[in-house]
Scaffold this motif. Structure first.
Motif, PDB file in Angstrom:
ATOM      1  N   GLN A 134      74.880  15.398 -44.532  1.00  0.00           N
ATOM      2  CA  GLN A 134      75.159  14.492 -45.645  1.00  0.00           C
ATOM      3  C   GLN A 134      74.177  14.770 -46.787  1.00  0.00           C
ATOM      4  O   GLN A 134      72.966  14.670 -46.606  1.00  0.00           O
ATOM      5  N   PHE A 135      74.703  15.136 -47.965  1.00  0.00           N
ATOM      6  CA  PHE A 135      73.866  15.369 -49.147  1.00  0.00           C
ATOM      7  C   PHE A 135      74.126  14.234 -50.137  1.00  0.00           C
ATOM      8  O   PHE A 135      75.286  13.937 -50.438  1.00  0.00           O
ATOM      9  N   GLU A 136      73.055  13.620 -50.626  1.00  0.00           N
ATOM     10  CA  GLU A 136      73.207  12.504 -51.580  1.00  0.00           C
ATOM     11  C   GLU A 136      73.867  12.946 -52.872  1.00  0.00           C
ATOM     12  O   GLU A 136      74.491  12.170 -53.581  1.00  0.00           O
ATOM     13  N   ASN A 151      82.183   8.609 -56.177  1.00  0.00           N
ATOM     14  CA  ASN A 151      81.442   9.210 -55.058  1.00  0.00           C
ATOM     15  C   ASN A 151      80.822  10.535 -55.459  1.00  0.00           C
ATOM     16  O   ASN A 151      81.512  11.470 -55.869  1.00  0.00           O
ATOM     17  N   PHE A 152      79.488  10.579 -55.308  1.00  0.00           N
ATOM     18  CA  PHE A 152      78.751  11.784 -55.686  1.00  0.00           C
ATOM     19  C   PHE A 152      78.158  12.452 -54.450  1.00  0.00           C
ATOM     20  O   PHE A 152      77.517  13.479 -54.531  1.00  0.00           O
ATOM     21  N   ARG A 153      78.370  11.803 -53.287  1.00  0.00           N
ATOM     22  CA  ARG A 153      77.828  12.363 -52.040  1.00  0.00           C
ATOM     23  C   ARG A 153      78.696  13.522 -51.569  1.00  0.00           C
ATOM     24  O   ARG A 153      79.899  13.543 -51.804  1.00  0.00           O
ATOM     25  N   ALA A 204      66.795  16.196 -55.929  1.00  0.00           N
ATOM     26  CA  ALA A 204      67.629  17.224 -55.292  1.00  0.00           C
ATOM     27  C   ALA A 204      68.374  16.592 -54.110  1.00  0.00           C
ATOM     28  O   ALA A 204      67.825  15.756 -53.403  1.00  0.00           O
ATOM     29  N   GLY A 205      69.614  17.033 -53.905  1.00  0.00           N
ATOM     30  CA  GLY A 205      70.386  16.545 -52.756  1.00  0.00           C
ATOM     31  C   GLY A 205      70.006  17.285 -51.488  1.00  0.00           C
ATOM     32  O   GLY A 205      70.288  16.843 -50.374  1.00  0.00           O
ATOM     33  N   GLY A 206      69.369  18.459 -51.640  1.00  0.00           N
ATOM     34  CA  GLY A 206      68.910  19.273 -50.517  1.00  0.00           C
ATOM     35  C   GLY A 206      67.932  20.312 -51.039  1.00  0.00           C
ATOM     36  O   GLY A 206      67.860  20.526 -52.261  1.00  0.00           O
ATOM     37  N   VAL A 207      67.188  20.923 -50.147  1.00  0.00           N
ATOM     38  CA  VAL A 207      66.241  21.966 -50.586  1.00  0.00           C
ATOM     39  C   VAL A 207      66.352  23.174 -49.665  1.00  0.00           C
ATOM     40  O   VAL A 207      66.730  23.043 -48.499  1.00  0.00           O
TER      41      VAL A 207
END
Ligand SMILES: Cc1cc2nc3c(=O)[nH]c(=O)nc-3n(C[C@H](O)[C@H](O)[C@H](O)COP(=O)(O)O)c2cc1C
Length: 306
Positions: free
Chosen positions: A11-13, A2-4, A38-41
């Motif tokens: 929720q960040f991927e 799990n990398f989330r 990116a998981g978020g910005v």
């Protein structure tokens, strides 16, 4: 594996989040960062008024990292709404952190109130740029009482999650983070650049930056950022967005082990372009496989257990 990451109810991927400022505030460019892994910005910090910023050059690389003195340039927050809407349409599932600043408590609160009406998932309070007219004044977050007062005031004007971004220039940063937590902060972003620093152009016999002095980021900042995150982790229960000098997989893993739940990525883009996101993720995953970690959250803070 799990990398989330779940953080502040979002929720960040993956744990990698674009740090504030490095790639401006246009919705299309931020969405492009999301598309590149990116998981978020995070948006560039927005202030109430439009600002021209300092003269060029405003950002330079050196063998140990980057130095910048942008001078808080940018459009005023009221002109930025359309960019957040564009982002939301282009990248609906990748969380966006809207960064706000201010020269005064009043300006900060007003900017947060406006950001609250925009389609952002979290408001990042930038208390870590100079509070006065030039780079020589200490940021608000160097003062625990001011940090507490601003966090309390902003908490009253938004129900969105708030992350308070701290400066590495602070003395006893863990206690400052604790004060922000006590006033309702949902996360801590640590840290902004360190300075004032300088480079000198020996042919010109003069400082290289237009503003002469600026903040250091990238590799040179890493040990300082790690030390700050480690100390903050010992003082708070809320998640930390560990930022500063993460330019490869090893740096990212160290930052997770120091206590960061999410990882801010800024200067790495100067070296690896947007490929930095995929490259760092791949290295973290390989380490997890080699070491038998099943969940990214199992790395968070483990350097404290010995
Ligand atoms: C060119 C540049 C512009 C930046 N602008 C902002 C900004 O607008 N707001 C902010 O909170 N931090 C800003 N930062 C700081 C970064 O978000 C980050 O905290 C810092 O660079 C440390 O991370 P890094 O070593 O990965 O770059 C800026 C950094 C750089 C290099």
């Amino acid at each position: 594996m799990n990398f989330r990451v779940k953080c502040c109810g979002l929720q960040f991927e993956n744990p990698l989040v674009l740090a504030s400022g490095y790639l401006g505030v246009t919705g299309a460019s931020l969405a492009n960062v999301a598309k590149n892994g990116a998981g978020g910005v995070t948006s560039k910090t927005l202030f109430m008024e439009e600002r021209a910023g300092y003269p060029n050059p405003t950002s330079l690389t050196f063998p140990g990292g980057l130095i910048n003195a942008m001078g808080l340039s940018g459009e005023g927050i009221r002109n930025a709404k359309a960019e957040f809407e564009t982002y939301r349409n282009l990248a609906p599932d990748c969380p966006i952190l809207g960064s706000v600043g201010g020269k005064t408590l009043k300006e900060l609160v007003e900017c947060a109130e406006i950001m609250d009406t925009y389609p952002v998932d979290l408001i990042e309070l930038n208390l870590s740029c100079p509070s006065g007219a030039d780079e020589k004044e200490l940021p608000f977050s160097c003062d625990p009482d001011i940090t507490a007062k601003i966090t309390r005031a902003v908490r009253k004007v938004t129900r969105k999650p708030i992350s308070v971004k701290l400066s590495p220039k602070a003395y006893r940063i863990g206690e400052i983070a604790q004060r922000a937590e006590a006033e309702g902060a949902d996360a801590i972003t640590a840290v902004n650049g360190m300075g004032p620093g300088m480079l000198i152009d020996i042919r010109m016999r003069a400082p290289s930056l237009g503003n002469k002095v600026g903040d250091v980021s990238g590799q040179a900042l890493k040990p300082i950022a790690l030390g700050c995150v480690y100390e903050i982790y010992e003082h708070v229960k809320i998640p930390i967005i560990g930022t500063g000098g993460i330019v490869n997989g090893n740096d990212a893993i160290e930052m997770l082990m120091a206590g960061a739940t999410l990882l801010g990525i800024g200067s790495a883009i100067a070296y690896y372009d947007l490929k930095a996101f995929a490259m760092i993720q791949e290295k973290i995953k390989r380490f997890m496989e080699e070491e038998g970690f099943k969940d990214i959250s199992d790395l968070v803070g483990i350097a404290h257990k010995r």
